[in-house]
Design an enzyme around this catalytic site. Structure first.
Site, short mmCIF file in Angstrom:
data_model
loop_
_atom_site.label_atom_id
_atom_site.label_comp_id
_atom_site.label_asym_id
_atom_site.label_seq_id
_atom_site.Cartn_x
_atom_site.Cartn_y
_atom_site.Cartn_z
CG HIS A 297 68.68 53.08 39.91
ND1 HIS A 297 69.37 52.81 38.82
CD2 HIS A 297 67.31 52.83 40.00
CE1 HIS A 297 68.01 52.89 38.06
NE2 HIS A 297 66.38 53.29 38.55
CE1 TYR B 106 61.10 59.37 34.35
CE2 TYR B 106 60.75 56.81 34.16
CZ TYR B 106 61.64 57.73 33.50
OH TYR B 106 62.94 58.14 34.02
CB THR C 97 66.80 55.52 31.33
OG1 THR C 97 66.71 57.47 31.80
CG2 THR C 97 67.39 54.99 32.03
#
Length: 780
Positions: free
Chosen positions: A471, A584, A597
């Site tokens: 990630h 979230y 993000t």
């Protein structure tokens, strides 16, 4: 000895008769071709750098302006500001050659002025975000400023065909919100989560922070926002990802699935070969910058910075912090099959191997009788281990000799391919098969995925594919774009027998086994295997296929599909847990340079009021509809704010980082940053590339992907709105928590979606004309 002899490309010796020179012609030819390929890439990067630097202007326009300058000068007319003559006086003489040189230099000055004027005009225009807040409801009118803005941006963005990074210099920087605005948004977001006493306490902490230390921390952030390209991204990558010491498996890496309604071939080697070929084509598009950047509504560019590290990238463990290593080029991939590692060349005889040639190589691996050396089968468990322990083992046992060479081969590979020895199955009548499919991609058995690699492509024995991705280097939409590109062409890659199309032109190079000496670190490998086995046994996954309705009905209700689903998740969680929780939702900030993000907080005052109304039998249906519309409006405003740089959490995160650097303790920041996200959600985008024609091939869409739970007592939910009547939910949770159950939560989501549809159907029946929508809508 034969391998060692073949590795020597050139040698010489001095004898009494003179020089004795020996060389291997084939190896030297490989070296020569590698050098030529490297220089071609450097020249290509230089050319693209110039093209991107002057975008949106054309490089070819320089010759037009030069011709105009020459014509004006020799026709007796003056150039603008008499540039030609002003330059000419500084040249050695007034001959024809120097006059031509002066004309060219004058044209260059004018051309660069035009280029940078166009570029910075586009940059100023892209700072405008009013278009984001325009109503998209049917019949609504767009404001005049936005209409004029659209016209000018459309002209500039379509003036020249852009390359992948052409817009990078024109994208604005991420704006820094004021502390006052962030405090106001934060307090509003936590109001439904706190009782009056705790809210008053939090309000006092926020006000104290704003009036005292917050001002000092904000000044440092202002300085950083002026100095750096993006005031968030570098700290986000370092502190959220690279400094994390938890295992990457489940905790960080995410996965993506196949287009499960299609079965292109049941031959593992053929599917793997075609996917490899398509991935390498995508890599070539990135390297040549021929991949078109993602454009919102066809004219507003998103940042393409994350694509740079899609291939040839690995995360390297460190004792305190990891680091990302990106190799400029790689001519091989690494294949993992039945515990054995192979180096497989993908570039041979001056070109990339074709799918039919790649299939020959993979079939050699599948037909081979090789067995792993001691410790090799469970080696990848080290990459799923605690990061500091893995770093210590790496420094001790993988810093020299065969282990170092083989490890570098894996880390420098374009990507890793895992040829699993079990099928990836799907059957709507047996939902547990799809759940197992997701588990195999999320974590596998703990040691058949190289979790440090940019991504591992996984292929089952029945030809189905998926991926597991690290990630740190990028977010899910980048992998989603790559995956869409593959599916767009993969459907045409097989013949009637299920093999790849074409005939090999030559015998491709045989994949070679990686050499290991793992006896000294068997204890570490065994401990890592035990730890990762425990970790994956603590995680459960449920993939819900919702086919009753999709975005078609949601749009009929005149509500954004994303807001609709988020409200359904709020209702489902309240029924599951009996309370509201901090939620979230990932939003992107790629409208800004190097944006990644931002967090949207779907649990709002309006959403909690609607959920309570749904649980209250005394509330009328019309009241529920009106409250849901208000909740969706508020959610959309939060989403729009997040995309426009007016979010809450990234600003608070950066303030917290500054406070740690200054060694200043803030009770407010400590409490805010320690709040658990018990419901972590994300929407998987699709439709990022026009290559995938869903009207022609409606089944050519991935089932999306997912990730592990963020909190030990919470849920991780990823969803993809796959069509007019199809939604996939990937739900994860810890089995060690008594309060969470993925199957129960999936049922609650299904029931919530059913109840909302029933609510709207009753409303439409009571009011034959569709009620006027209050929502601004969001393009999905």
């Amino acid at each position: 000895m034969a391998e060692a002899h073949a590795a020597v490309a050139f040698s010489f010796a001095i004898t009494h008769e003179g020089f004795d020179i020996n060389y291997d012609h084939e190896v030297l030819n490989l070296v020569w071709n590698s050098g030529v390929r490297s220089w071609k890439k450097r020249l290509g990067r230089a050319r693209n750098g110039v093209r991107n630097g002057v975008y949106p202007a054309h490089i070819q326009s320089l010759w037009l302006i030069s011709a105009i300058a020459l014509g004006l000068h020799f026709a007796g007319y003056q150039a603008p500001f008499d540039l030609t003559n002003r330059i000419l006086v500084h040249l050695p003489s007034n001959t024809i050659n120097w006059q031509v040189t002066a004309c060219f230099l004058a044209a260059l000055v004018v051309w660069l002025s035009i280029c940078f004027t166009m570029r910075y005009t586009l940059k100023l225009l892209l700072m405008y975000k009013g278009w984001m807040y325009e109503s998209r409801a049917p019949g609504s009118r767009v404001s005049l400023p936005t209409m004029l803005w659209v016209a000018v941006v459309r002209v500039l963005s379509s003036w020249n065909k852009p390359g992948l990074y052409s817009f990078q210099g024109s994208l604005p920087r991420l704006p820094l919100p004021s502390v006052k605005d962030t405090m106001s948004r934060y307090l509003r977001s936590v109001r439904p989560l706190l009782d009056d006493e705790n809210y008053t306490r939090m309000e006092r902490l926020a006000n104290e922070f704003e009036q005292t230390i917050g001002k000092k921390l904000q000044w440092y952030l202002i300085l950083k926002s002026w100095w750096s390209t993006n005031y968030v991204s570098d700290w986000w990558e370092e502190y959220v990802y690279l400094r994390g010491r938890s295992p990457l498996c489940v905790n960080s890496n995410f996965y993506g699935t196949d287009a499960i309604f299609m079965n292109l071939t049941n031959k593992q080697a053929a599917r793997a070969a075609n996917v490899i070929s398509l991935l390498l084509n995508f890599r070539r598009l990135i390297e040549h910058q021929e991949l078109q950047p993602i454009m919102v509504q066809g004219m507003i560019p998103l940042c393409s910075w994350q694509y740079e590290r899609t291939f040839n990238t690995a995360r390297v463990p460190g004792l305190e912090t990891d680091r990302i290593i990106h190799y400029r080029d790689s001519n091989h991939i690494v294949v993992l099959h039945k515990g054995c590692y192979y180096k497989m060349l993908i570039y041979y005889k001056g070109r990339i191997l074709r799918p039919c040639e790649l299939q020959v190589q993979i079939e050699e691996i599948l037909k081979g009788k090789a067995t792993p050396v001691e410790g090799e089968e469970h080696l990848a468990a080290l990459t799923a281990w605690n990061r500091s322990k893995w770093a210590e083992a790496r420094n001790t046992f993988f810093s020299w000799g065969a282990n170092q060479t083989s490890l570098r081969t894996i880390e420098s590979a374009a990507f890793v391919l895992s040829l699993d020895d079990e099928p990836f199955e799907f059957d709507l009548a047996r939902p547990e098969l799809l759940d197992n499919f997701g588990k195999k991609l999320l974590h596998g058995n703990g040691y058949n995925r190289w979790f440090d690699k940019c991504f591992t492509v996984c292929v089952g024995t029945n030809g189905r594919v998926g991926f597991n991705a690290e990630h740190t280097w990028a977010d899910a939409p980048v992998l989603g774009h790559l995956w869409e590109y593959i599916f767009g062409d993969d459907i045409y890659g097989y013949d009637e027998s299920g093999n790849t199309k074409g005939t090999p032109e030559f015998q491709p190079p045989t994949p070679t086994r990686l050499a290991w000496d793992l006896k000294p670190c068997l204890a570490q490998i065994e401990e890592a295997t035990i730890d990762v086995t425990k970790l994956i046994n603590e995680v459960n996954l449920r993939i819900l296929v919702h086919q009753d309705y999709g975005k078609g009905f949601m749009k009929k209700c005149r509500i954004s599909p994303d807001a609709y689903i988020q409200m359904a998740l709020q209702l489902a969680y309240y029924r599951d847990a009996g309370r509201f929780s901090l939620t979230y939702e990932a939003s992107m900030t790629r409208l800004f340079r190097e944006g990644r993000t931002e967090t949207v907080r779907p649990c709002t005052i309006e959403s909690s009021a609607w959920v309570k109304a749904m649980q209250n039998p005394n509330t009328t249906n019309d009241e529920r509809v009106k409250m849901l519309q208000a909740a969706c409006d508020r959610h959309q405003l939060g989403y729009q704010d997040a995309m426009c740089g007016r979010g809450i959490d990234r600003h608070l995160f950066c303030l917290y980082v500054v406070s740690k650097y200054l060694e200043v303790d803030s009770p407010f920041l400590n409490e805010v940053l320690s709040e658990p996200w018990r419901l972590s959600t994300s929407q998987t985008p699709h439709g990022q590339t026009p290559k995938m024609d869903l009207k022609k091939h409606p089944n050519c869409i991935s089932a999306g992907g997912g990730f592990g739970p963020v909190a030990d007592d919470g849920y991780g939910v990823s969803y993809i709105i796959a069509g007019e009547n199809l939604i996939f939910f990937h739900i994860s949770a810890k089995t060690t928590c008594q309060q969470t159950d993925v199957h129960r939560f999936a049922q609650n989501i299904s029931q919530a979606l059913t109840d909302i549809r029933s609510m709207f159907e009753q409303h439409m029946k009571d009011h034959p004309k569709p009620a006027k929508s209050l929502t601004n809508g969001k393009s999905t």
